[in-house]
Scaffold this active site. Structure first.
Site, PDB file in Angstrom:
ATOM      1  N   GLN A   1       0.847  -1.192   0.000  1.00 43.45           N
ATOM      2  CA  GLN A   1       0.000   0.000   0.000  1.00 43.45           C
ATOM      3  C   GLN A   1       0.884   1.244   0.000  1.00 43.45           C
ATOM      4  O   GLN A   1       0.391   2.361  -0.111  1.00 43.45           O
ATOM      5  CB  GLN A   1      -0.883   0.014   1.258  1.00 43.45           C
TER       6      GLN A   1
ATOM      7  N   HIS B   1      -1.593   1.646  -4.132  1.00 46.37           N
ATOM      8  CA  HIS B   1      -1.955   3.049  -3.924  1.00 46.37           C
ATOM      9  C   HIS B   1      -1.072   4.029  -4.690  1.00 46.37           C
ATOM     10  O   HIS B   1      -1.015   5.206  -4.351  1.00 46.37           O
ATOM     11  CB  HIS B   1      -1.964   3.380  -2.423  1.00 46.37           C
TER      12      HIS B   1
ATOM     13  N   CYS C   1       1.085  20.808 -16.274  1.00 51.26           N
ATOM     14  CA  CYS C   1       1.366  19.942 -17.422  1.00 51.26           C
ATOM     15  C   CYS C   1       1.544  20.850 -18.648  1.00 51.26           C
ATOM     16  O   CYS C   1       1.096  21.995 -18.643  1.00 51.26           O
ATOM     17  CB  CYS C   1       0.161  19.024 -17.609  1.00 51.26           C
TER      18      CYS C   1
ATOM     19  N   ALA D   1       8.878  -4.640  12.460  1.00 49.67           N
ATOM     20  CA  ALA D   1       9.103  -5.403  11.236  1.00 49.67           C
ATOM     21  C   ALA D   1      10.601  -5.549  10.945  1.00 49.67           C
ATOM     22  O   ALA D   1      11.055  -6.606  10.508  1.00 49.67           O
ATOM     23  CB  ALA D   1       8.409  -4.714  10.063  1.00 49.67           C
TER      24      ALA D   1
HETATM   25  C1  BJW Z   1       4.676  -1.142  12.697  1.00 48.51           C
HETATM   26  C2  BJW Z   1       5.852  -0.468  12.893  1.00 48.51           C
HETATM   27  C3  BJW Z   1       7.000  -1.236  12.850  1.00 48.51           C
HETATM   28  C4  BJW Z   1       4.348   0.980  13.029  1.00 48.51           C
HETATM   29  N1  BJW Z   1       6.905  -2.544  12.610  1.00 48.51           N
HETATM   30  N2  BJW Z   1       4.598  -2.442  12.474  1.00 48.51           N
HETATM   31  C5  BJW Z   1     -15.264  -0.681   3.166  1.00 48.51           C
HETATM   32  C6  BJW Z   1     -15.474  -0.337   4.493  1.00 48.51           C
HETATM   33  C7  BJW Z   1     -15.236   0.960   4.929  1.00 48.51           C
HETATM   34  C8  BJW Z   1     -14.761   1.952   4.046  1.00 48.51           C
HETATM   35  C9  BJW Z   1     -14.566   1.600   2.735  1.00 48.51           C
HETATM   36  C10 BJW Z   1     -14.803   0.317   2.304  1.00 48.51           C
HETATM   37  N3  BJW Z   1     -14.494   0.254   0.988  1.00 48.51           N
HETATM   38  C11 BJW Z   1     -14.043   1.469   0.593  1.00 48.51           C
HETATM   39  C12 BJW Z   1     -14.089   2.317   1.622  1.00 48.51           C
HETATM   40  C13 BJW Z   1     -13.700   3.753   1.586  1.00 48.51           C
HETATM   41  C14 BJW Z   1     -12.229   4.010   1.778  1.00 48.51           C
HETATM   42  C15 BJW Z   1     -11.791   3.448   3.116  1.00 48.51           C
HETATM   43  O1  BJW Z   1     -11.155   2.445   3.231  1.00 48.51           O
HETATM   44  N4  BJW Z   1     -12.128   4.157   4.191  1.00 48.51           N
HETATM   45  C16 BJW Z   1     -11.783   3.720   5.563  1.00 48.51           C
HETATM   46  C17 BJW Z   1     -10.542   4.454   6.071  1.00 48.51           C
HETATM   47  C18 BJW Z   1     -12.970   3.989   6.442  1.00 48.51           C
HETATM   48  N5  BJW Z   1     -11.440   3.437   0.689  1.00 48.51           N
HETATM   49  C19 BJW Z   1     -11.265   4.073  -0.472  1.00 48.51           C
HETATM   50  O2  BJW Z   1     -11.792   5.152  -0.710  1.00 48.51           O
HETATM   51  C20 BJW Z   1     -10.429   3.382  -1.522  1.00 48.51           C
HETATM   52  N6  BJW Z   1     -11.057   3.399  -2.769  1.00 48.51           N
HETATM   53  C21 BJW Z   1     -12.132   2.682  -3.040  1.00 48.51           C
HETATM   54  O3  BJW Z   1     -12.653   1.962  -2.211  1.00 48.51           O
HETATM   55  O4  BJW Z   1     -12.570   2.796  -4.337  1.00 48.51           O
HETATM   56  C22 BJW Z   1     -13.881   2.325  -4.641  1.00 48.51           C
HETATM   57  C23 BJW Z   1     -14.779   3.470  -4.339  1.00 48.51           C
HETATM   58  C24 BJW Z   1     -14.805   4.502  -5.222  1.00 48.51           C
HETATM   59  C25 BJW Z   1     -15.648   5.553  -4.954  1.00 48.51           C
HETATM   60  C26 BJW Z   1     -16.406   5.578  -3.790  1.00 48.51           C
HETATM   61  C27 BJW Z   1     -16.325   4.524  -2.898  1.00 48.51           C
HETATM   62  C28 BJW Z   1     -15.497   3.456  -3.163  1.00 48.51           C
HETATM   63  C29 BJW Z   1      -9.105   4.126  -1.727  1.00 48.51           C
HETATM   64  C30 BJW Z   1      -8.239   4.117  -0.531  1.00 48.51           C
HETATM   65  C31 BJW Z   1      -6.975   4.940  -0.796  1.00 48.51           C
HETATM   66  C32 BJW Z   1      -6.093   5.074   0.413  1.00 48.51           C
HETATM   67  N7  BJW Z   1      -5.098   6.065   0.160  1.00 48.51           N
HETATM   68  C33 BJW Z   1      -4.054   6.317   1.123  1.00 48.51           C
HETATM   69  C34 BJW Z   1      -3.204   7.506   0.613  1.00 48.51           C
HETATM   70  C35 BJW Z   1      -2.304   7.037  -0.529  1.00 48.51           C
HETATM   71  C36 BJW Z   1      -1.457   8.119  -1.048  1.00 48.51           C
HETATM   72  C37 BJW Z   1      -0.480   8.642  -0.007  1.00 48.51           C
HETATM   73  O5  BJW Z   1       0.395   7.901   0.488  1.00 48.51           O
HETATM   74  O6  BJW Z   1      -0.607   9.816   0.298  1.00 48.51           O
HETATM   75  O7  BJW Z   1      -3.250   5.164   1.312  1.00 48.51           O
HETATM   76  S1  BJW Z   1      -4.670   6.636   2.771  1.00 48.51           S
HETATM   77  C38 BJW Z   1      -3.365   5.828   3.612  1.00 48.51           C
HETATM   78  O8  BJW Z   1      -3.870   4.656   4.310  1.00 48.51           O
HETATM   79  C39 BJW Z   1      -2.441   5.285   2.500  1.00 48.51           C
HETATM   80  C40 BJW Z   1      -2.063   3.926   3.056  1.00 48.51           C
HETATM   81  O9  BJW Z   1      -1.603   3.102   2.015  1.00 48.51           O
HETATM   82  C41 BJW Z   1      -3.348   3.472   3.687  1.00 48.51           C
HETATM   83  C42 BJW Z   1      -3.194   2.359   4.685  1.00 48.51           C
HETATM   84  O10 BJW Z   1      -2.422   2.784   5.773  1.00 48.51           O
HETATM   85  P1  BJW Z   1      -1.379   1.757   6.428  1.00 48.51           P
HETATM   86  O11 BJW Z   1      -0.307   1.444   5.465  1.00 48.51           O
HETATM   87  O12 BJW Z   1      -2.103   0.634   7.025  1.00 48.51           O
HETATM   88  O13 BJW Z   1      -0.692   2.704   7.538  1.00 48.51           O
HETATM   89  P2  BJW Z   1      -1.222   3.086   9.015  1.00 48.51           P
HETATM   90  O14 BJW Z   1      -0.497   4.313   9.417  1.00 48.51           O
HETATM   91  O15 BJW Z   1      -2.681   3.130   9.078  1.00 48.51           O
HETATM   92  O16 BJW Z   1      -0.761   1.879   9.942  1.00 48.51           O
HETATM   93  C43 BJW Z   1       0.600   1.604  10.219  1.00 48.51           C
HETATM   94  C44 BJW Z   1       0.647   0.299  10.984  1.00 48.51           C
HETATM   95  O17 BJW Z   1       2.011  -0.060  11.153  1.00 48.51           O
HETATM   96  C45 BJW Z   1       0.028   0.364  12.383  1.00 48.51           C
HETATM   97  O18 BJW Z   1      -0.797  -0.785  12.572  1.00 48.51           O
HETATM   98  C46 BJW Z   1       1.225   0.297  13.329  1.00 48.51           C
HETATM   99  O19 BJW Z   1       0.958  -0.405  14.543  1.00 48.51           O
HETATM  100  C47 BJW Z   1       2.219  -0.455  12.502  1.00 48.51           C
HETATM  101  N8  BJW Z   1       3.613  -0.164  12.757  1.00 48.51           N
HETATM  102  N9  BJW Z   1       5.533   0.893  13.105  1.00 48.51           N
HETATM  103  C48 BJW Z   1       5.638  -3.095  12.443  1.00 48.51           C
HETATM  104  N10 BJW Z   1       8.211  -0.663  13.055  1.00 48.51           N
HETATM  105 ZN    ZN Z   2      -2.045  17.555 -19.338  1.00 45.54          ZN
END
Ligand code: BJW
Ligand code: ZN
Length: 240
Positions: free
Chosen positions: A101, A119, A148, A231
């Site tokens: 991700q 992502h 652009c 990790a």
């Molecule tokens: C350690 C550590 C160490 C720390 N060792 N561990 C179903 C249910 C509910 C909601 C939805 C659903 N389906 C869709 C949705 C809506 C939405 C969503 O999920 N919302 C929820 C948040 C409520 N999803 C979307 O909108 C997605 N699109 C979609 O569904 O399209 C269809 C659609 C279209 C139109 C309308 C509706 C649906 C798109 C999601 C895009 C997410 N984008 C981001 C930004 C990317 C760009 C950027 O980087 O700026 O992606 S948000 C952000 O969160 C980023 C990450 O990839 C993503 C996940 O985060 P991640 O990687 O899990 O990080 P953290 O910080 O949350 O966690 C870190 C973890 O590491 C923690 O657990 C720590 O404990 C641990 N940790 N240090 C091991 N050393």
């Molecule tokens: Zn363009």
């Protein structure tokens, strides 16, 4: 379920078809801030307020400032022992896929090749008008948002809330999870969908699931083995 490191290592060794799902936690020890939890905030904003097409439409300068701040941190970061352990795993397994991700590019820089990015990529930009996408590794931009050649605004080529994931990447991820014997989930809070749905999907298709995370996640009770720790410390022990 809790289990021993020894048990998890054996499962990894035995499996031929392995899929790994990573999140921001794997890059934390490289100095890249995670989204949620301590250090997850930038100024007073939550990622949910900045990582949306609406935020970009409203205030592209603010959104670009956040991305340039993140680029500056990532540019100084290097892959850590966690990233490197996954490169070793790829070399040992006939069927392997790393699904990330993360947009930071640290897996590629570590040497991972069988990789899909759900992502997008912080080092690429896309024109909101003509859709042209290109690599852009600049840490400073002459104007915000950058333009652009067609005159449209350039945005980071990443997936924001409410946007669809890249179709090919998503399809490849689902296919791999369906045939995996083992899913290793590393450093993700597993709250962002559809990425998090790969975990129950693996469960349904009969794969073993190992989770490596500092903290409990919504899926911890459902996995075969939940290992608590960093990790960068646990992965080298699991994949010596
Ligand atoms: C350690 C550590 C160490 C720390 N060792 N561990 C179903 C249910 C509910 C909601 C939805 C659903 N389906 C869709 C949705 C809506 C939405 C969503 O999920 N919302 C929820 C948040 C409520 N999803 C979307 O909108 C997605 N699109 C979609 O569904 O399209 C269809 C659609 C279209 C139109 C309308 C509706 C649906 C798109 C999601 C895009 C997410 N984008 C981001 C930004 C990317 C760009 C950027 O980087 O700026 O992606 S948000 C952000 O969160 C980023 C990450 O990839 C993503 C996940 O985060 P991640 O990687 O899990 O990080 P953290 O910080 O949350 O966690 C870190 C973890 O590491 C923690 O657990 C720590 O404990 C641990 N940790 N240090 C091991 N050393
Ligand atoms: Zn363009």
């Amino acid at each position: 379920m809790a289990c021993t490191l020894e048990q998890a290592r054996k499962w990894i060794e035995e499996a031929e078809r392995i899929v790994v799902l990573t999140g921001a936690g794997i890059s934390a020890e490289s100095g890249v801030p995670t989204f949620r939890g301590t250090g997850g905030l930038w100024r007073q904003y939550r990622p949910e307020e900045l990582a949306t097409p609406e935020a970009f439409a409203r205030d592209p300068k603010l959104v670009w400032e956040w991305y340039l701040w993140r680029r500056s941190i990532i540019a100084k970061a290097a892959p850590n022992p966690g990233h490197l352990a996954l490169v070793r795993l790829e070399a040992r397994k006939p069927e392997f896929l790393l699904i990330t991700q993360n947009v930071d590019g640290l897996h590629e820089r570590a040497g991972s090749r069988r990789l899909v990015k759900l992502h997008g990529d912080i080092w690429e930009v896309r024109c909101v008008q003509c859709g042209r996408q290109e690599r852009d590794e600049r840490l400073e931009l002459p104007e915000l948002p950058p333009r652009c050649s067609c005159g449209g605004s350039l945005r980071p080529a990443v997936v924001w809330f409410g946007e669809d994931l890249p179709e090919n990447a998503w399809n490849e991820a689902v296919r791999a999870v369906h045939s995996a014997q083992l899913l290793l989930v590393v450093g993700t809070s597993a709250v962002v969908y559809p990425a998090a749905s790969l975990i129950p999907m693996a469960r349904t298709s009969g794969a073993r699931i190992i989770e490596v995370n500092l903290e409990e996640t919504p899926y911890s009770p459902a996995v075969d083995c939940a290992l608590r720790g960093r990790a960068g410390e646990l992965l080298p022990q699991l994949i010596p």
